[in-house]
Design a protein around this motif. Structure first.
Motif, PDB file in Angstrom:
ATOM      1  N   GLU A  35       0.820  -1.215   0.000  1.00  0.00           N
ATOM      2  CA  GLU A  35       0.000   0.000   0.000  1.00  0.00           C
ATOM      3  C   GLU A  35       0.852   1.262   0.000  1.00  0.00           C
ATOM      4  O   GLU A  35       0.362   2.348   0.328  1.00  0.00           O
ATOM      5  CB  GLU A  35      -0.934  -0.016   1.216  1.00  0.00           C
TER       6      GLU A  35
ATOM      7  N   ASP B 146      -0.238   5.124  -3.266  1.00  0.00           N
ATOM      8  CA  ASP B 146      -1.683   5.303  -3.148  1.00  0.00           C
ATOM      9  C   ASP B 146      -2.316   5.582  -4.512  1.00  0.00           C
ATOM     10  O   ASP B 146      -1.646   5.638  -5.531  1.00  0.00           O
ATOM     11  CB  ASP B 146      -2.007   6.371  -2.097  1.00  0.00           C
ATOM     12  N   GLN B 147      -3.627   5.744  -4.488  1.00  0.00           N
ATOM     13  CA  GLN B 147      -4.376   5.937  -5.732  1.00  0.00           C
ATOM     14  C   GLN B 147      -3.849   7.125  -6.542  1.00  0.00           C
ATOM     15  O   GLN B 147      -3.623   7.029  -7.743  1.00  0.00           O
ATOM     16  CB  GLN B 147      -5.856   6.156  -5.385  1.00  0.00           C
TER      17      GLN B 147
ATOM     18  N   ASP C 185      -0.854  -3.033  -5.921  1.00  0.00           N
ATOM     19  CA  ASP C 185      -1.955  -2.608  -6.782  1.00  0.00           C
ATOM     20  C   ASP C 185      -1.575  -1.357  -7.550  1.00  0.00           C
ATOM     21  O   ASP C 185      -1.883  -1.215  -8.726  1.00  0.00           O
ATOM     22  CB  ASP C 185      -3.209  -2.348  -5.942  1.00  0.00           C
ATOM     23  N   GLY C 186      -0.874  -0.437  -6.876  1.00  0.00           N
ATOM     24  CA  GLY C 186      -0.510   0.823  -7.518  1.00  0.00           C
ATOM     25  C   GLY C 186       0.349   0.596  -8.754  1.00  0.00           C
ATOM     26  O   GLY C 186       0.093   1.161  -9.820  1.00  0.00           O
TER      27      GLY C 186
ATOM     28  N   VAL D 268      -1.671  -1.163 -11.544  1.00  0.00           N
ATOM     29  CA  VAL D 268      -2.594  -0.219 -12.192  1.00  0.00           C
ATOM     30  C   VAL D 268      -1.839   0.637 -13.210  1.00  0.00           C
ATOM     31  O   VAL D 268      -2.261   0.790 -14.362  1.00  0.00           O
ATOM     32  CB  VAL D 268      -3.277   0.671 -11.125  1.00  0.00           C
TER      33      VAL D 268
ATOM     34  N   HIS E  45     -10.477  -4.984  -4.352  1.00  0.00           N
ATOM     35  CA  HIS E  45      -9.631  -3.836  -4.083  1.00  0.00           C
ATOM     36  C   HIS E  45      -8.909  -3.382  -5.349  1.00  0.00           C
ATOM     37  O   HIS E  45      -8.889  -2.197  -5.696  1.00  0.00           O
ATOM     38  CB  HIS E  45      -8.613  -4.203  -2.996  1.00  0.00           C
TER      39      HIS E  45
ATOM     40  N   ARG F 273      -9.132   0.199  -7.605  1.00  0.00           N
ATOM     41  CA  ARG F 273      -7.958   1.009  -7.979  1.00  0.00           C
ATOM     42  C   ARG F 273      -7.883   1.204  -9.490  1.00  0.00           C
ATOM     43  O   ARG F 273      -7.581   2.298  -9.975  1.00  0.00           O
ATOM     44  CB  ARG F 273      -6.677   0.349  -7.464  1.00  0.00           C
TER      45      ARG F 273
ATOM     46  N   THR G 271      -8.145   5.065 -11.364  1.00  0.00           N
ATOM     47  CA  THR G 271      -7.154   5.675 -12.252  1.00  0.00           C
ATOM     48  C   THR G 271      -7.687   5.781 -13.683  1.00  0.00           C
ATOM     49  O   THR G 271      -7.453   6.781 -14.370  1.00  0.00           O
ATOM     50  CB  THR G 271      -5.831   4.891 -12.190  1.00  0.00           C
TER      51      THR G 271
END
Lengths: 495, 495
Positions: free
Chosen positions: B135, B138-139, B261-262, B265, B300, B304, B308
């Motif tokens: 994490e 972040d987004q 995830d970041g 993405v 989750h 994300r 984006t």
């Protein structure tokens, strides 16, 4: 696959070269940069694959980089087999650290075991270094990492009695106190088995400087013989390999250069404890272009060093010194050796700052010894220097290491002069180091630069700021060209 | 230094080979693994130095690895000069990220600019990946990184109208829906310019599978011609190089495999936006041996991706699918291509699961198009498949890419049979993939394995579990040997 030597130095990284069309690449699906496990008799090694598309190897040959060749020491004509390595057992620990967890001793042990077996790739090691940066490795973890590094290396046992040591964190050009301190301490009858490093990014390491005066590439039994005979030594740590885990971590940490007190503590102390030291003095230069940049950072690091040292029963003191400018006159192996010899020989033109620092460090180390009164160290150190006993001990150590020799002098020298008159306001240690390297140091031991100027000195326009020493006209020109634009001395015109 | 070709493939990493005794190594103080900046006419390149101690190069020669050679494309006999590279401008941003700070768009831009100029070393890139794990990105940062990756790459402009795309996160053996989905979507008159990857660690990538049926190594102008003529394409992304920053990040991320995830993405969406896509459907297999391991993690990641995507005005939907077992019968380029063709040709023995998934994905993508009613997508997809229009479109795309060909068949096959009777309780996707790779996939396109068994099927002792296909007896034996111990099918004896 028939094993041959590639004759390629990839530093500590084992690399194997296989032809694109070899059976093993095809059947195992190996592609460039795959990590492969090589089996050669009873020995295994994990290496990185580089795929040959030219004619460097035949389809039934595998060529080894120097690191792989030295690790496996293959007999001529021996055959090797290959497979995909199992994932390293410590990958879970690495992952946990990256995701912010605190690791315990068994996890650090797994990491260091895999690091020395080269089961962790350089990318994984870099991730570990990044995940441990700053305050992400606490005091307890630094101690656990130190213990793990010790567990995967050797540990010297000197029997009864004290084993003294000194160590400098973060280099300052010309700060070559080690040979002098070792000579003083050994002359006073104490044991001080010192291992030093060669230059990696600097113009000279202590081992490079020492090497112009005596052989330094001793192995462990040879080092032991020297210390048993003379009480001290100054040898290159690379052949002793007391802490292979530290050697690996340093290879990754140095280019990344993320400060981390925890990692620095483990690195320094694992080596000292492995060397069997009982009393260690840390020289910590503090200055804007030194490794430790502020007094606050220095105090914090000193606390961390002390904490972990005491967990191992190691006595440790920190001596914080001026890290704003170089020490001595010379920068480069031979030029620094000349400074060392001048101090030991009590020459009239011996650099006073190098002598003062050496005496202060030797004195502080002496005062760590139980029974030695506070305030007496420096005067004892001065006495040993003045009487010539330190010089005699130094020459005896050199003889025991293989024979003393005088440092060489460079064939070409040229002065760089001040463009304006004024007061020296600041000195850029890194630019001075770069000039010395361009002049050929440490590859050409006689190369480097010499200057006696310090912050506060007043210079006149046209007066020499420093002299460049080189072994070839090309290198001299090269260094002078950079020196002309780099301005390592900031001269403030005096109103 | 005279430039020659080393004929060594170090994947994307530029490496230069210089002799230990060359002037430049001595004067610059270059040692093995130093990063050096090479100047060759107007072009510069930062590369890693390997030091030759054998006779691979003369002292006045520098040999280039394939990546360096291709980047500089030197004329014969051209001369190169070398120096130490300046520190990358983004080192400050990297440091900030490692020390836990949040980065802004300008910092991510600096990082990606330095990454594509190879001013950041692999160690530094690995540190960046580790510092962005979990994490820690972040987004908003993921969006900023996406924008930075776009800024340093190309961006396709298809003019007016929709541009559809589908993308699968995390591979499942045999999940080769792309050629079928592209054929259906293009047959219905929509534009779907699809770039795919080759296998890195798997037995086949979509590009490998497609390549047994048509050329895939098209460059950007050729890809554009195909799409303008047929509405769709399935080409290898490696020659198109839409997002060079993503290519570099993937090279580092893949071996490290820290979920983030970041980063995922940014990787997926930068490529889609660069390709000019307007509507993207993400196929997300969820299962214990798939990339996304739980429904919670899937939800989750979907959030994300959506966040984006909407920052760039990109329509995005996620289709979560069963990731517990392989899809289709074949694993390996040609065997998967045979499955694809059977579905397109409506063969009686076409794998039902591959058809179902392809129809579901195509249907979901169709329903993303404004004006298409919900619930009509799958039936339109089925219609196009049943009528043979999807097959016709697929063959037309193959012709436009350079000509359709039938997939090859392997020379040797052998069955692996069940050791006990019982019900299949679980299937290990990774072990199946490894068997296919040992059999020679993807290097030998006809190699791999075939099985129609799924979780829940009941098998009798001695009944074939799967067939291994290979192009050589050695590879067949090799795969069978591993298969004998690996047990990719967990068979539970039925009471």
């Amino acid at each position: 696959m028939r094993v041959i030597r590639a004759g390629i130095d990839t530093y500590q990284q084992p690399v194997v070269y296989m032809h694109r069309d070899c059976e093993i690449c095809r059947s195992e699906g190996f592609v460039a940069m795959t990590r492969v496990q090589m089996q050669l008799g009873h020995r295994t090694l994990i290496a990185t694959l580089n795929v040959v598309v030219g004619d460097m190897v035949a389809v039934d040959e595998v060529a080894l980089s120097e690191a792989a060749w030295n690790a496996l020491a293959p007999e001529p004509g021996v055959l090797a087999s290959f497979r995909h390595p199992e994932p390293a057992a410590s990958v879970g620990a690495l992952r946990a650290k990256v995701f912010g967890e605190r690791l315990d001793e068994s996890q650090y042990l797994a990491l260091m075991q895999d690091a020395v077996a080269s089961r962790l790739s350089d990318l994984e090691l870099a991730a570990f270094v990044a995940a441990s940066a700053g305050e992400r490795m606490d005091q307890g973890e630094a101690t656990a990492l130190t213990r793990a590094m010790l567990a995967v290396g050797q540990r010297l046992d000197w029997g009864e009695g004290l084993v003294l040591d000194k160590h400098c964190v973060g280099g300052l050009p010309g700060n070559r106190t080690t040979p002098i301190v070792v000579a003083i301490i050994a002359a006073l009858g104490y044991r001080i088995p010192k291992t030093s490093s060669r230059a990696i990014t600097s113009p000279a390491g202590t081992a490079d400087t020492m090497e112009v005066m005596a052989p330094v590439a001793l192995d462990l039994p040879a080092m032991r013989r020297v210390v048993e005979r003379e009480g001290g030594c100054i040898v290159w740590g690379g052949n002793v390999r007391l802490s292979p885990a530290d050697d690996i971590m340093i290879r990754i940490q140095r280019p990344l250069d993320f400060d981390s007190d925890g990692q620095l503590v483990a690195s320094v102390l694992s080596k000292k404890i492995a060397a069997g030291s009982t009393h260690v003095l840390i020289d910590m230069p503090v200055g804007p272009t030194a490794k430790v940049r502020s007094e606050v950072a220095g105090a914090h690091l000193a606390t961390r060093l002390g904490g972990t040292a005491s967990a191992f029963g190691l006595e440790l003191d920190v001596y914080r010194s001026d890290g704003r400018q170089p020490v001595g006159v010379g920068i480069g192996p031979a030029l620094e050796a000349l400074d060392v010899l001048k101090v030991l020989r009590n020459d009239a033109d011996a650099p006073a700052d190098l002598r003062e620092r050496s005496v202060a460090l030797a004195g502080a180390l002496l005062e760590m010894v139980p029974g030695n009164a506070a305030g007496t160290g420096a005067s004892r150190a001065n006495e040993v220097l003045d009487s010539g006993r330190a010089l005699a001990k130094f020459l005896a150590i050199c003889e025991a290491q293989g024979g003393f020799r005088e440092p060489p002098h460079a064939e070409f020298t040229a002065d760089v002069t001040a463009g304006v008159s004024g007061r020296i306001a600041a000195i850029d240690n890194r630019r001075l180091a770069r000039i010395a390297k361009l002049a050929g140091a440490p590859g050409s031991p006689a190369a480097g630069l010499a200057t006696a100027l310090r912050i506060g000195h007043v210079v006149q326009r046209g007066q020499p700021l420093f002299a460049v020493h080189a072994q070839s006209r090309g290198e001299l020109a090269y260094a002078l060209e950079y020196a002309a634009t780099a301005a390592p001395f900031a001269v403030e015109e005096v109103a």
